[in-house]
Design an enzyme around this catalytic site. Structure first.
Site, PDB file in Angstrom:
ATOM      1  N   LYS A 240       0.840  -1.196   0.000  1.00 24.59           N
ATOM      2  CA  LYS A 240       0.000   0.000   0.000  1.00 24.59           C
ATOM      3  C   LYS A 240       0.882   1.256   0.000  1.00 24.59           C
ATOM      4  O   LYS A 240       1.959   1.264   0.608  1.00 24.59           O
ATOM      5  CB  LYS A 240      -0.869   0.040   1.262  1.00 24.59           C
ATOM      6  CG  LYS A 240      -1.925  -1.032   1.382  1.00 24.59           C
ATOM      7  CD  LYS A 240      -2.649  -0.885   2.727  1.00 24.59           C
ATOM      8  CE  LYS A 240      -3.685  -1.972   2.938  1.00 24.59           C
ATOM      9  NZ  LYS A 240      -4.866  -1.794   2.084  1.00 24.59           N
ATOM     10  N   ARG A 314     -10.182 -11.675   2.467  1.00 21.83           N
ATOM     11  CA  ARG A 314     -11.108 -12.718   2.002  1.00 21.83           C
ATOM     12  C   ARG A 314     -10.449 -14.098   1.986  1.00 21.83           C
ATOM     13  O   ARG A 314     -11.139 -15.109   2.070  1.00 21.83           O
ATOM     14  CB  ARG A 314     -11.652 -12.335   0.618  1.00 21.83           C
ATOM     15  CG  ARG A 314     -10.639 -12.315  -0.500  1.00 21.83           C
ATOM     16  CD  ARG A 314     -11.106 -11.479  -1.686  1.00 21.83           C
ATOM     17  NE  ARG A 314     -11.127 -10.068  -1.339  1.00 21.83           N
ATOM     18  CZ  ARG A 314     -11.537  -9.112  -2.165  1.00 21.83           C
ATOM     19  NH1 ARG A 314     -11.985  -9.421  -3.370  1.00 21.83           N
ATOM     20  NH2 ARG A 314     -11.525  -7.852  -1.786  1.00 21.83           N
TER      21      ARG A 314
END
Length: 459
Positions: A240, A314
């Site tokens: 990020k 996820r």
């Protein structure tokens, strides 16, 4: 720190909550001196306005709280918290102006107004206290407030002090408090126990990944809560940018929220069997970090092509959801700070949720309105299934194109659950201070779920 009502006392100062649309009639019920003082102070009943009335000795004998108009109140919630912060330190009692659900909301708002995260600073000074109002279940409200405070504390704690091991400690402390059982699988044992994606996401960190499994209750329907416990998310090899990494201590907000909800359920003794599953990891960068284009095999046997290592939540949830299904629960609910797309869709104040069951959706929506915990139903839109099927593997963890990011993430998770299932894609963070919600970690959706459980599980 538990948030609690003050002990009942005859010395509690009465508070009158006054609707701006009923100002004249409400003031007319007060003593003449109080009416005159209110008018002298230009008390209009505006939302959040506070006036205290003193006797000849200068002692406060009454408080007036402006409740605004219905239109003004509709633009927010927990309005009594604003008044609580303005009153001088003393013990008060809500005397007139509120009843029913509005009174319960006000009582909870007052307790939550007392929340402060003081772990790294001098504790805030104690403020005004409230005696539990007549007609409310004080123990219930205190338990809900304490569960919310637990969620906030866990999210607010920086990752230096809230890694997978500290999250485990918090879960163990909660289990001990409520005499629940807890089992933890750590490190390489995740591979031998067939939790390959939890292990893969967390293996690059110096802090071992783990799966927390808490159980409580021995009768009634089974509810399984699954919370994303990514204690810090660098994004992995798809690292990020700095601006996006700044709030990643909150990426375990799903885990924090299900632990707060679990406290409410256990603390109030709901007649159900509870299981809490938390994959606790740190998504870091090292030579053994998983890579873009890797293909992982999940606990369920479905293969997953990795097209972005920053879509790791996820992956760990998938293994936990597969486990949740294995003992045939009556309802599985996952909670996760999963996608930025959800924030783009509904902003930071709403909890988007997914379910295929219209009755479950209605139960959540009605409870959310009742307890001032706003949610918004999103669709498990089956035509988008093709977007998560890359061809080279069964599933794609990060479909290209940027469309429907929250929906495709929810569809991905649904592939791992056969039981009745709901998913909440929460934010877990209050970006600006609001009544009863200081800037920082916040619970989302938990109170709505808690209130809806009797209908969801036929309790």
């Amino acid at each position: 720190m538990p948030l609690a009502f003050a002990a009942a006392t005859d010395a509690a100062i009465p508070l009158h909550v006054i609707d701006a649309d009923d100002l004249e009639a409400a003031l007319a019920k007060l003593p003449d001196a109080a009416q005159a003082w209110a008018k002298a102070q230009d008390f209009t009943g505006a939302l959040g306005q506070v006036v205290t009335v003193a006797n000849d000795a200068g002692q406060i004998v009454m408080g007036l709280i402006g409740y605004g108009t219905a239109a003004k109140r509709a633009r927010g919630r927990f309005h009594i918290a604003t008044a609580a912060s303005k009153l001088p330190k003393a013990v008060y009692k809500l005397e007139t102006g509120l009843s029913g659900q509005a009174l319960e909301e006000a009582a909870l708002a007052w307790l939550l107004a007392g929340y402060s995260f003081d772990k790294y600073r001098k504790p805030a000074k104690a403020g005004a206290e409230l005696v539990a109002p007549d007609g409310v279940n004080a123990h219930r409200i205190e338990t809900i407030a304490t569960g919310e405070a637990l969620t906030r504390d866990l999210i607010n704690t920086p990752a230096s002090d809230m890694g997978p091991d500290e999250l485990e400690d918090a879960a163990r402390a909660l289990a001990s408090e409520h005499e629940a059982a807890i089992n933890v699988i750590t490190g390489d044992d995740l591979m031998t126990s067939n939790f390959p994606m939890v292990h893969t996401v967390g293996r690059a960190s110096t802090r071992a990944p783990r799966l927390l499994d808490l159980r409580w209750g021995d009768a009634g329907p089974q509810l399984t809560l699954v919370g994303k416990g990514v204690c810090f998310d660098t994004g992995g090899l798809n690292i990020k940018p700095g601006g996006s990494m700044g709030l990643m201590k909150k990426d375990m907000g799903g885990a924090a929220t299900v632990l707060g909800l679990a406290h409410m359920i256990m603390g109030l003794g709901l007649p159900l069997r509870l299981r809490v599953l938390i994959p606790a990891v740190e998504n870091s960068i090292d030579g053994n970090a998983f890579r873009p284009q890797d293909i992982l095999t999940s606990r369920k046997g479905l293969t997953v092509e990795i097209n972005n290592t920053d879509a790791e939540g996820r992956l760990v949830l998938a293994d936990a959801l597969t486990l949740s299904d294995e003992d045939d629960p009556d309802l599985v609910i996952s909670m996760a700070t999963l996608t930025g797309a959800a924030r783009v869709a509904v902003g930071p104040d709403l909890s988007p949720f997914y379910t295929d069951d219209d009755d479950h959706a209605d139960a959540i929506a009605q409870a959310a309105h009742k307890v001032a915990d706003p949610v918004w139903r999103m669709p498990f839109h089956t035509p988008y299934e093709a977007m998560i099927e890359p061809g080279i593997a069964d599933l794609d963890n990060a479909p290209k194109g940027g469309f429907a990011g929250s929906i495709t993430a929810a569809l991905f998770l649904r592939r791992f659950v056969e039981s009745p299932y709901m998913h909440f894609d929460i934010y877990g963070w209050q970006p600006t201070t609001a009544p009863a919600r200081p800037k920082g970690g916040v619970g989302m959706g938990a109170r709505a779920i808690f209130d809806a459980l009797p209908r969801l599980l036929n309790l």
